[in-house]
Design a protein around this motif. Structure first.
Motif, PDB file in Angstrom:
ATOM      1  N   LYS A   4     -35.543  61.595 -15.758  1.00 52.05           N
ATOM      2  CA  LYS A   4     -35.719  62.654 -15.023  1.00 52.05           C
ATOM      3  C   LYS A   4     -34.622  62.735 -13.895  1.00 52.05           C
ATOM      4  O   LYS A   4     -34.213  61.715 -13.293  1.00 52.05           O
ATOM      5  CB  LYS A   4     -37.076  62.647 -14.410  1.00 52.05           C
ATOM      6  CG  LYS A   4     -37.826  63.714 -13.300  1.00 52.05           C
ATOM      7  CD  LYS A   4     -39.001  63.586 -13.058  1.00 52.05           C
ATOM      8  CE  LYS A   4     -39.272  64.512 -11.915  1.00 52.05           C
ATOM      9  NZ  LYS A   4     -40.625  64.091 -11.371  1.00 52.05           N
ATOM     10  N   ILE A   5     -34.201  64.059 -13.382  1.00 53.74           N
ATOM     11  CA  ILE A   5     -33.309  64.081 -12.296  1.00 53.74           C
ATOM     12  C   ILE A   5     -33.937  63.665 -10.836  1.00 53.74           C
ATOM     13  O   ILE A   5     -35.023  64.366 -10.701  1.00 53.74           O
ATOM     14  CB  ILE A   5     -32.631  65.482 -12.246  1.00 53.74           C
ATOM     15  CG1 ILE A   5     -31.928  65.840 -13.400  1.00 53.74           C
ATOM     16  CG2 ILE A   5     -31.780  65.590 -10.844  1.00 53.74           C
ATOM     17  CD1 ILE A   5     -31.339  67.220 -13.785  1.00 53.74           C
ATOM     18  N   ILE A   6     -33.601  62.491 -10.235  1.00 54.65           N
ATOM     19  CA  ILE A   6     -34.451  62.344  -9.071  1.00 54.65           C
ATOM     20  C   ILE A   6     -33.542  62.843  -7.867  1.00 54.65           C
ATOM     21  O   ILE A   6     -34.491  62.644  -6.588  1.00 54.65           O
ATOM     22  CB  ILE A   6     -34.366  60.640  -8.875  1.00 54.65           C
ATOM     23  CG1 ILE A   6     -32.934  60.230  -8.979  1.00 54.65           C
ATOM     24  CG2 ILE A   6     -35.174  59.858 -10.149  1.00 54.65           C
ATOM     25  CD1 ILE A   6     -32.878  58.427  -8.752  1.00 54.65           C
ATOM     26  N   SER A   7     -32.637  63.467  -7.965  1.00 57.51           N
ATOM     27  CA  SER A   7     -32.130  64.173  -6.674  1.00 57.51           C
ATOM     28  C   SER A   7     -31.166  65.337  -7.160  1.00 57.51           C
ATOM     29  O   SER A   7     -30.422  65.056  -8.170  1.00 57.51           O
ATOM     30  CB  SER A   7     -31.477  63.338  -5.741  1.00 57.51           C
ATOM     31  OG  SER A   7     -30.765  64.279  -4.822  1.00 57.51           O
ATOM     32  N   ASN A   8     -31.197  66.658  -6.753  1.00 57.29           N
ATOM     33  CA  ASN A   8     -30.486  67.515  -7.227  1.00 57.29           C
ATOM     34  C   ASN A   8     -29.948  68.128  -6.001  1.00 57.29           C
ATOM     35  O   ASN A   8     -29.463  69.347  -5.954  1.00 57.29           O
ATOM     36  CB  ASN A   8     -31.259  68.538  -8.191  1.00 57.29           C
ATOM     37  CG  ASN A   8     -30.280  69.433  -8.777  1.00 57.29           C
ATOM     38  OD1 ASN A   8     -29.067  69.073  -9.243  1.00 57.29           O
ATOM     39  ND2 ASN A   8     -30.617  70.602  -9.577  1.00 57.29           N
ATOM     40  N   LYS A   9     -29.772  67.635  -4.997  1.00 58.58           N
ATOM     41  CA  LYS A   9     -29.173  68.249  -3.703  1.00 58.58           C
ATOM     42  C   LYS A   9     -27.764  68.581  -4.021  1.00 58.58           C
ATOM     43  O   LYS A   9     -26.891  67.610  -4.435  1.00 58.58           O
ATOM     44  CB  LYS A   9     -29.211  67.223  -2.417  1.00 58.58           C
ATOM     45  CG  LYS A   9     -28.950  67.823  -1.279  1.00 58.58           C
ATOM     46  CD  LYS A   9     -29.300  67.097  -0.051  1.00 58.58           C
ATOM     47  CE  LYS A   9     -29.173  67.325   1.174  1.00 58.58           C
ATOM     48  NZ  LYS A   9     -29.161  66.379   2.249  1.00 58.58           N
ATOM     49  N   ASN A  10     -27.353  69.792  -3.360  1.00 57.10           N
ATOM     50  CA  ASN A  10     -25.968  70.214  -3.649  1.00 57.10           C
ATOM     51  C   ASN A  10     -25.360  70.269  -4.795  1.00 57.10           C
ATOM     52  O   ASN A  10     -24.197  69.756  -5.046  1.00 57.10           O
ATOM     53  CB  ASN A  10     -25.190  69.409  -2.489  1.00 57.10           C
ATOM     54  CG  ASN A  10     -25.625  69.504  -1.107  1.00 57.10           C
ATOM     55  OD1 ASN A  10     -26.002  70.782  -0.620  1.00 57.10           O
ATOM     56  ND2 ASN A  10     -25.640  68.616  -0.243  1.00 57.10           N
ATOM     57  N   LEU A  12     -25.881  67.800  -6.861  1.00 60.30           N
ATOM     58  CA  LEU A  12     -25.475  66.532  -7.415  1.00 60.30           C
ATOM     59  C   LEU A  12     -26.944  65.821  -8.106  1.00 60.30           C
ATOM     60  O   LEU A  12     -27.993  65.957  -7.775  1.00 60.30           O
ATOM     61  CB  LEU A  12     -25.250  65.533  -6.180  1.00 60.30           C
ATOM     62  CG  LEU A  12     -24.978  64.384  -6.375  1.00 60.30           C
ATOM     63  CD1 LEU A  12     -23.733  63.923  -7.057  1.00 60.30           C
ATOM     64  CD2 LEU A  12     -24.936  63.688  -5.188  1.00 60.30           C
ATOM     65  N   GLN A  13     -26.748  65.936  -9.554  1.00 59.59           N
ATOM     66  CA  GLN A  13     -27.617  65.399 -10.232  1.00 59.59           C
ATOM     67  C   GLN A  13     -27.505  63.875 -10.432  1.00 59.59           C
ATOM     68  O   GLN A  13     -26.857  63.321 -11.285  1.00 59.59           O
ATOM     69  CB  GLN A  13     -27.795  66.156 -11.638  1.00 59.59           C
ATOM     70  CG  GLN A  13     -27.732  67.585 -11.687  1.00 59.59           C
ATOM     71  CD  GLN A  13     -28.057  68.147 -13.085  1.00 59.59           C
ATOM     72  OE1 GLN A  13     -28.061  67.127 -14.031  1.00 59.59           O
ATOM     73  NE2 GLN A  13     -28.217  69.217 -13.180  1.00 59.59           N
ATOM     74  N   ILE A  14     -28.703  63.111  -9.772  1.00 55.60           N
ATOM     75  CA  ILE A  14     -28.857  61.681  -9.825  1.00 55.60           C
ATOM     76  C   ILE A  14     -29.818  61.275 -10.500  1.00 55.60           C
ATOM     77  O   ILE A  14     -31.060  61.679 -10.648  1.00 55.60           O
ATOM     78  CB  ILE A  14     -28.961  60.989  -8.305  1.00 55.60           C
ATOM     79  CG1 ILE A  14     -27.808  61.306  -7.273  1.00 55.60           C
ATOM     80  CG2 ILE A  14     -29.209  59.560  -8.370  1.00 55.60           C
ATOM     81  CD1 ILE A  14     -28.065  61.359  -6.019  1.00 55.60           C
ATOM     82  N   LEU A  15     -29.621  60.543 -11.787  1.00 57.09           N
ATOM     83  CA  LEU A  15     -30.357  60.132 -12.691  1.00 57.09           C
ATOM     84  C   LEU A  15     -30.847  58.609 -12.618  1.00 57.09           C
ATOM     85  O   LEU A  15     -31.804  58.352 -13.031  1.00 57.09           O
ATOM     86  CB  LEU A  15     -29.592  60.054 -14.300  1.00 57.09           C
ATOM     87  CG  LEU A  15     -29.107  61.367 -14.455  1.00 57.09           C
ATOM     88  CD1 LEU A  15     -28.239  61.410 -15.922  1.00 57.09           C
ATOM     89  CD2 LEU A  15     -30.072  62.606 -14.273  1.00 57.09           C
ATOM     90  N   PHE A  16     -29.982  58.062 -11.855  1.00 58.72           N
ATOM     91  CA  PHE A  16     -30.562  56.415 -11.543  1.00 58.72           C
ATOM     92  C   PHE A  16     -30.002  55.901 -10.299  1.00 58.72           C
ATOM     93  O   PHE A  16     -28.780  56.187 -10.049  1.00 58.72           O
ATOM     94  CB  PHE A  16     -30.178  55.545 -12.638  1.00 58.72           C
ATOM     95  CG  PHE A  16     -30.508  54.190 -12.583  1.00 58.72           C
ATOM     96  CD1 PHE A  16     -31.767  53.537 -12.956  1.00 58.72           C
ATOM     97  CD2 PHE A  16     -29.671  53.389 -11.885  1.00 58.72           C
ATOM     98  CE1 PHE A  16     -32.001  52.273 -12.604  1.00 58.72           C
ATOM     99  CE2 PHE A  16     -29.824  51.821 -11.364  1.00 58.72           C
ATOM    100  CZ  PHE A  16     -31.092  51.359 -11.964  1.00 58.72           C
ATOM    101  N   GLU A  17     -31.003  55.284  -9.425  1.00 57.98           N
ATOM    102  CA  GLU A  17     -30.279  54.810  -8.106  1.00 57.98           C
ATOM    103  C   GLU A  17     -31.263  53.586  -7.708  1.00 57.98           C
ATOM    104  O   GLU A  17     -32.264  53.551  -7.867  1.00 57.98           O
ATOM    105  CB  GLU A  17     -30.257  55.692  -7.012  1.00 57.98           C
ATOM    106  CG  GLU A  17     -29.590  55.229  -5.890  1.00 57.98           C
ATOM    107  CD  GLU A  17     -29.800  56.136  -4.609  1.00 57.98           C
ATOM    108  OE1 GLU A  17     -29.365  56.003  -3.583  1.00 57.98           O
ATOM    109  OE2 GLU A  17     -30.489  57.283  -4.838  1.00 57.98           O
ATOM    110  N   ASP A  18     -30.432  52.334  -7.414  1.00 59.54           N
ATOM    111  CA  ASP A  18     -31.124  51.282  -6.771  1.00 59.54           C
ATOM    112  C   ASP A  18     -29.946  50.881  -5.585  1.00 59.54           C
ATOM    113  O   ASP A  18     -29.289  51.577  -5.287  1.00 59.54           O
ATOM    114  CB  ASP A  18     -31.493  50.110  -7.784  1.00 59.54           C
ATOM    115  CG  ASP A  18     -30.479  49.446  -8.617  1.00 59.54           C
ATOM    116  OD1 ASP A  18     -28.994  49.852  -8.194  1.00 59.54           O
ATOM    117  OD2 ASP A  18     -30.519  48.893  -9.529  1.00 59.54           O
ATOM    118  N   ASN A  19     -30.302  49.593  -5.149  1.00 66.95           N
ATOM    119  CA  ASN A  19     -29.509  49.122  -4.115  1.00 66.95           C
ATOM    120  C   ASN A  19     -28.011  48.825  -4.612  1.00 66.95           C
ATOM    121  O   ASN A  19     -27.139  48.640  -3.848  1.00 66.95           O
ATOM    122  CB  ASN A  19     -30.148  47.903  -3.396  1.00 66.95           C
ATOM    123  CG  ASN A  19     -31.353  48.155  -2.655  1.00 66.95           C
ATOM    124  OD1 ASN A  19     -31.381  49.173  -2.391  1.00 66.95           O
ATOM    125  ND2 ASN A  19     -32.089  47.249  -2.828  1.00 66.95           N
TER     126      ASN A  19
END
Length: 233
Positions: A4-10, A12-19
């Motif tokens: 699932k796309i966790i961010s689609n701002k501007n 920008l499709q972010i599919l995974f993010e951690d530290n």
């Protein structure tokens, strides 16, 4: 399973993010890292996202782990810390990051499944690689595996796994067997796509997280168009 796309701002499709890591679904036309065109690279867009989301002062660190060609879409991994960048680089070096691509071609390959072995030579003047059957001066060995996934009305969907990561490898090697990728004028397709994309998509990525030691398996949603939609129907 498609992440699932966790961010689609501007866009920008972010599919995974951690530290430690951020994985983005790149759009056609985006460049991963700055080049002579002077166009804003995806790496800068991701930095702005991180700066805004976490309210970070000063410069934001982001390490470019690998690249995708400008007209190609799909998964791109970035390192969020200088500590994890060499670890990710090492995973690529040891071929412990498995990347799977989808490509749409006009011509049906002679075999439904095959391994292509060529020697690629890059011409920096036209930014193009030529595939040779035998080794030539300044060439590098290129190996990929493909299989036919689906026959569409007028095209064929191939799945590709790379053993090596050479300049324009998939584009050059598929063109060499007469299977130019849809929209890829540089490698022999007869017409371009309206949005200047080519139908080559970095679909899946799998690797062991270099810090958490957890298996990461991400699939990138396909671009929205009739041909890609047909691949899933």
């Amino acid at each position: 399973m498609v992440k699932k796309i966790i961010s689609n701002k501007n866009n920008l499709q972010i599919l995974f993010e951690d530290n430690h890591i951020i994985i983005v679904n790149k759009r056609a036309g985006d460049i991963v890292q700055g080049d002579k065109t002077g166009d804003k690279p995806l790496s800068d867009v991701v930095k702005e996202y991180i700066k805004d989301k976490y309210n970070k002062p000063g410069n934001v660190y982001l390490g470019v782990v690998h690249r995708l060609d400008r007209p190609t879409t799909g998964l791109v991994i970035f390192a969020k810390t200088s500590k994890v960048l060499p670890r990710l680089n090492n995973l690529f070096l040891l071929k412990e990051i498995k990347k799977t691509y989808w490509a749409v071609v006009k011509k049906e390959p002679s075999k439904t499944e095959d391994t292509l072995i060529n020697w690629l030579k890059k011409n920096p003047k036209n930014n193009k690689s030529t595939a040779y059957i035998k080794e030539v001066k300044d060439s590098k060995k290129a190996i990929l595996h493909y299989k036919l996934l689906k026959k569409l009305d007028n095209y064929y969907l191939l799945e590709i796994n790379l053993e090596t990561g050479r300049h324009h490898q998939i584009r050059s090697q598929l063109s060499n067997i007469g299977c130019a990728i849809k929209g890829d004028l540089k490698y022999g397709f007869d017409r371009s796509n309206k949005d200047a994309s080519i139908h080559l998509h970095a679909r899946d990525i799998e690797f062991m997280h270099p810090v958490k030691k957890e298996l990461i398996n991400i699939s990138a949603p396909l671009p929205k168009d009739a041909i890609w939609d047909a691949c899933l129907s």
